[in-house]
Design a protein around this motif. Sequence first.
Motif: not given
Length: 339
Positions: A310-314, A299-308
């Motif tokens: 994290i999926a977006l960053s991947i 994943g990209l470092n966009i500050g993802a926290e929730t499963p949704e």
Amino acid sequence: MTHELKEIIQQAFVNQQKGITNILATVVDLDGSSYRKPGVRMLLSSDGKISGAISGGCVEKEVQRRAQSVFKNNIPKVIAYDGRYRLGCEGILYVLLEPFVISPEFVSAFSENNKERNAYTITSFFTKEDEALGNFGSIIEFNNSQKFSFNTAFSLDKTAELTIFKQLLPPLFRLLIIGGEHDAVKLCTQATHLGWEVAVVCSIKDPKTLADFPGAKSVTAQTPETIQLSHINKHTAIVIMNHNFTYDLRWLIKLQEYTPAYIGILGAAKRREKLLNELFDFSPDISDDFLDKIHTPAGLNIGAETPEEIALSILAEILSVIRNKEVFSLKKVTGKIHN
């Protein structure tokens, strides 16, 4: 664009069974800039419905209005849509409007081509003029040299003076998810919204079904040592999300046999070195090319926290890899967004 055409063909075939006629609208040329590029398509139906889009939503109604003559006389035409005074795109779109009739043989050939994950070409013949009528149309050609015309009245022998737009469409991009937990479901859902073909492999100790992964094409329970994978190539990304170090390692050892575009692994950054060190112990001759495909944490470092999130960053990271793009904010772009 491949998944958009797939949906258009499916809808057009359904319409034909109901006695509804169809027109295919294809952007075949562009002067200046536009939200979408040549090769994008949408389906216009005689019942007034539209499937797909060729812009951000501002062009479709105008194209539908100007397509009514094609519904009436069955003669294809080209229209120009000047967005310089109505849109923020500062471009002129040239749109081919052609009667769209598909046979069961075409549907079968298209489905088989997708199953085999082969690319195919679409060639459109037109004149770059507004409200031009003529022998315009498109030909689709599959890997086995099968050809089909979208417009049954189109004559390929009378195209010497016409302009040609040729497009190579790749197979549907494929995402293989290895894992069956809640976060894998979220990744599957978002990937299907992108039009990707999703396959899921879960643990034999906790088997899942298609009902657990809406939108997935297949869900199986396998071990890395026994599974037989197919069609793993540059049109495939793999995301390992087992939340189990040993299982992740076993999958990495297995995946050395294949050449995907991307391999992502969930987990903290501190486990990356340990994972790669143990991989070297099991496979000392591992190639640099394979190692370059591994992205962990995925994943990209966009500050993802929730499963949704994290999926977006991947998914964003996968897109950046397969499109060979360095990731940064578009506000830093001073020229064209697309080359």
